[in-house]
Design an enzyme around this catalytic site. Sequence first.
Site, PDB file in Angstrom:
ATOM      1  N   HIS A  14       3.667  10.754   0.390  1.00 32.29           N
ATOM      2  CA  HIS A  14       4.631  10.142   1.316  1.00 32.29           C
ATOM      3  C   HIS A  14       6.071  10.127   0.793  1.00 32.29           C
ATOM      4  CE1 HIS A  14       1.121   8.765   3.544  1.00 32.29           C
ATOM      5  NE2 HIS A  14       0.634   8.262   2.431  1.00 32.29           N
ATOM      6  N   HIS A  38       0.845  -1.194   0.000  1.00 33.89           N
ATOM      7  CA  HIS A  38       0.000   0.000   0.000  1.00 33.89           C
ATOM      8  C   HIS A  38       0.877   1.239   0.000  1.00 33.89           C
ATOM      9  CE1 HIS A  38      -3.701   2.293   1.833  1.00 33.89           C
ATOM     10  NE2 HIS A  38      -3.151   2.918   0.821  1.00 33.89           N
ATOM     11  N   GLU A  76       0.888   8.209  -4.009  1.00 33.40           N
ATOM     12  CA  GLU A  76       1.711   7.759  -2.880  1.00 33.40           C
ATOM     13  C   GLU A  76       3.021   8.550  -2.818  1.00 33.40           C
ATOM     14  OE1 GLU A  76       1.222   5.390  -0.322  1.00 33.40           O
ATOM     15  OE2 GLU A  76      -0.838   5.617  -0.970  1.00 33.40           O
TER      16      GLU A  76
END
Length: 244
Positions: free
Chosen positions: A117, A66, A113
């Site tokens: 992040h 993930h 993502e």
Amino acid sequence: MVRGAVLLLLWLAGAEMLREEQVERSGFCSWKCMKFVQMWPASFCVALGPRFDCVVPESADSWTIHGLWPSSVMNCCSCWHLFPSDLMDLPKQLAQHWPTFLNASNFKFWKEEWQKHGTCAGCMEALSSPSKYFGAALDLRTTYNIDRAFQRAGILPSCNHSYQLQTLREALVPILGKEHQLQCVTDGQARQILVQLKVSLFSNFSAGCLEEEARDFSPYRPCENQRRIFYFPPNQKNPRDPCP
Ligand SMILES: *[C@@H]1O[C@H](CO)[C@@H](O)[C@H](O)[C@H]1NC(C)=O
Ligand SMILES: *[C@@H]1O[C@H](CO)[C@@H](O)[C@H](O)[C@H]1NC(C)=O
Ligand SMILES: *[C@@H]1O[C@H](CO)[C@@H](O)[C@H](O)[C@H]1NC(C)=O
């Protein structure tokens, strides 16, 4: 009056400092731990809202990535765009191990993502470019291999057998250490279903980094000890209800 103005100026200066500190804090290098998050594709769509399309590819029969999330920082740099060529030769492996299940392009998922992040991870040399960041996540999947840990312990996906949290944790401790969290959702038949696993890492990728749990806005909750846990097999035809 003058005193009031001075106080106001002091207050403004203080607010300015606070703001700078916050910018600094929300910036690159303040994090100590990061979460490596893997999910179980078979259960992903169980909690998915009706306005999303759900597609679980045939190839997704093992745990997938993930994300790799430096803790308590997010969206560190909106100017650091991700382009397909940044991923070099990784897309094939990423498509296998880091796919989206939202009937959207994988690249869109990776880009989100990265934005959220990856841009915060770059103060570590080992993560300081897109290919390093995505490559590191692929390596971590091999190091923290949940499929292998479960198989070794005889924990297999099933519609009709459920597990104690303790049993799952005991299978995982040898590879993940104790600082990990199993996350579950509850389905329409009130069954508790394993869907995601977070392991807390130091910046050198060792497991066991301790930190306060941040607020979690996802529909996933820590699996409960008092209820048995289902580990459903993949069902591409009916991913929202794999075990009717
Ligand atoms: C996925 O998206 C395509 C194109 O947008 C659409 O035709 C298809 O029905 C979608 N699949 C599912 C399962 O929602
Ligand atoms: C249990 O579920 C599996 C599929 O997960 C199936 O193959 C098996 O036949 C089931 N066993 C029983 C006793 O229903
Ligand atoms: C990783 O960093 C942690 C915390 O600094 C340290 O305790 C641990 O020994 C390091 N692990 C390795 C393999 O260097």
